[in-house]
Design an enzyme around this catalytic site. Structure first.
Site, PDB file in Angstrom:
ATOM      1  N   ARG A  70       0.819  -1.200  -0.058  1.00 30.22           N
ATOM      2  CA  ARG A  70      -0.069   0.006   0.001  1.00 30.22           C
ATOM      3  C   ARG A  70       0.780   1.448  -0.145  1.00 30.22           C
ATOM      4  O   ARG A  70       1.622   1.482   0.953  1.00 30.22           O
ATOM      5  CB  ARG A  70      -1.103   0.217   1.336  1.00 30.22           C
ATOM      6  CG  ARG A  70      -1.808   1.045   1.171  1.00 30.22           C
ATOM      7  CD  ARG A  70      -2.769   1.054   2.424  1.00 30.22           C
ATOM      8  NE  ARG A  70      -2.139   1.346   3.448  1.00 30.22           N
ATOM      9  CZ  ARG A  70      -2.859   1.538   4.790  1.00 30.22           C
ATOM     10  NH1 ARG A  70      -4.249   1.506   4.764  1.00 30.22           N
ATOM     11  NH2 ARG A  70      -2.192   1.860   5.864  1.00 30.22           N
ATOM     12  N   THR A  85      -0.886   7.645  -1.126  1.00 32.45           N
ATOM     13  CA  THR A  85      -2.160   7.634  -2.075  1.00 32.45           C
ATOM     14  C   THR A  85      -3.218   6.547  -1.409  1.00 32.45           C
ATOM     15  O   THR A  85      -4.308   6.434  -1.808  1.00 32.45           O
ATOM     16  CB  THR A  85      -1.857   7.232  -3.340  1.00 32.45           C
ATOM     17  OG1 THR A  85      -1.372   5.836  -3.404  1.00 32.45           O
ATOM     18  CG2 THR A  85      -0.907   8.216  -3.968  1.00 32.45           C
ATOM     19  N   ASP A  96       0.640  -2.728  12.854  1.00 29.55           N
ATOM     20  CA  ASP A  96       1.097  -3.150  11.514  1.00 29.55           C
ATOM     21  C   ASP A  96       1.250  -4.642  11.626  1.00 29.55           C
ATOM     22  O   ASP A  96       2.342  -5.088  12.356  1.00 29.55           O
ATOM     23  CB  ASP A  96       2.391  -2.419  11.174  1.00 29.55           C
ATOM     24  CG  ASP A  96       2.862  -2.732   9.616  1.00 29.55           C
ATOM     25  OD1 ASP A  96       3.073  -3.749   9.359  1.00 29.55           O
ATOM     26  OD2 ASP A  96       2.667  -1.790   8.821  1.00 29.55           O
ATOM     27  N   ASP A 145       4.802  -5.735  10.491  1.00 30.15           N
ATOM     28  CA  ASP A 145       6.048  -5.327  11.562  1.00 30.15           C
ATOM     29  C   ASP A 145       5.748  -6.091  12.769  1.00 30.15           C
ATOM     30  O   ASP A 145       6.940  -6.577  13.278  1.00 30.15           O
ATOM     31  CB  ASP A 145       5.864  -3.888  12.004  1.00 30.15           C
ATOM     32  CG  ASP A 145       6.275  -3.068  10.785  1.00 30.15           C
ATOM     33  OD1 ASP A 145       6.954  -3.541   9.849  1.00 30.15           O
ATOM     34  OD2 ASP A 145       6.127  -1.729  10.834  1.00 30.15           O
TER      35      ASP A 145
END
Length: 212
Positions: A103, A107, A203, A206
């Protein structure tokens, strides 16, 4: 799109531990693996089978085996790799393909950087695994890619989903006539201004593999 939020005490228990910021990466990986197996049990209720007859020690018995072509499991790199073992444990005869998508944080749109899939997916049931359905852009792009290669049935497994992501998938595939299912452990409240699921679990990539 059919959406199933798996309501089970063990699913909720493992998801709570995954959300905890104090859960370290080794424990997070183990819990994610266990949770995916529970989700996969529900996600494969419509897996295609063929009738067979086997000989038991006593008499013939009617049963079923997975139909060919076998299902295809597609983790979306890199976080989806943390869900792969949980899927293949339940579907050991499934083939595995890989789709690298990321991603763009500016944007919030998905960009493809790697593919390792059969050129022709005609007649295949495909199980896409990705921990988070946030904006829905990555998963929608992945499903479109699979349909372009001939897949005719796609089920997505996500640990968490946001309402915005589900709405995006509904909009993209409205009227497509293609069977699409989403199986998730929880539907969270919303996305924040950065496109992250709230309350979420951070995340997933992560937390699975560390910050790289």
């Amino acid at each position: 799109m059919e959406t199933l939020v798996v309501d089970h005490p063990l699913v909720a228990h493992k998801l709570t531990a995954l959300r905890d910021a104090n859960t370290d990466s080794p424990t997070f990986r183990r819990l994610a693996d266990e949770l995916v197996t529970l989700l996969a049990y529900e996600a494969t209720r419509q897996v295609r089978v063929t009738k067979v007859t086997v000989q038991t020690p006593v008499a013939p018995a009617q049963g079923v085996r997975l139909a060919q072509p076998y299902p295809l499991v597609v983790p979306i790199l890199r976080a989806g790799l943390g869900m792969l073992d949980g899927m293949t444990r339940l579907l050991p005869t499934a083939e595995v393909g890989f789709l690298g998508m990321v991603r763009n944080e500016s944007t919030l749109k998905a960009e493809t950087y790697a593919t390792r899939l059969p050129d022709d997916l005609s007649g295949r049931q495909v199980y896409v695994v990705d921990p988070m359905l946030a904006t829905g852009g990555t998963l929608a792009a992945a499903i479109e890619f699979l349909f372009e290669r001939g897949a005719d049935d796609v089920t997505a497994l996500c640990l968490l989903a946001a309402p915005e992501g589900i709405a995006h998938l509904d909009k993209v595939f409205a009227g497509s006539g293609k069977p699409i299912r989403l199986v998730t452990a929880a539907l969270d409240e919303r996305l924040n201004e950065n496109g992250y699921i709230v309350p979420g679990l951070g995340d997933a990539g992560d937390r699975l593999y560390g910050v790289v």
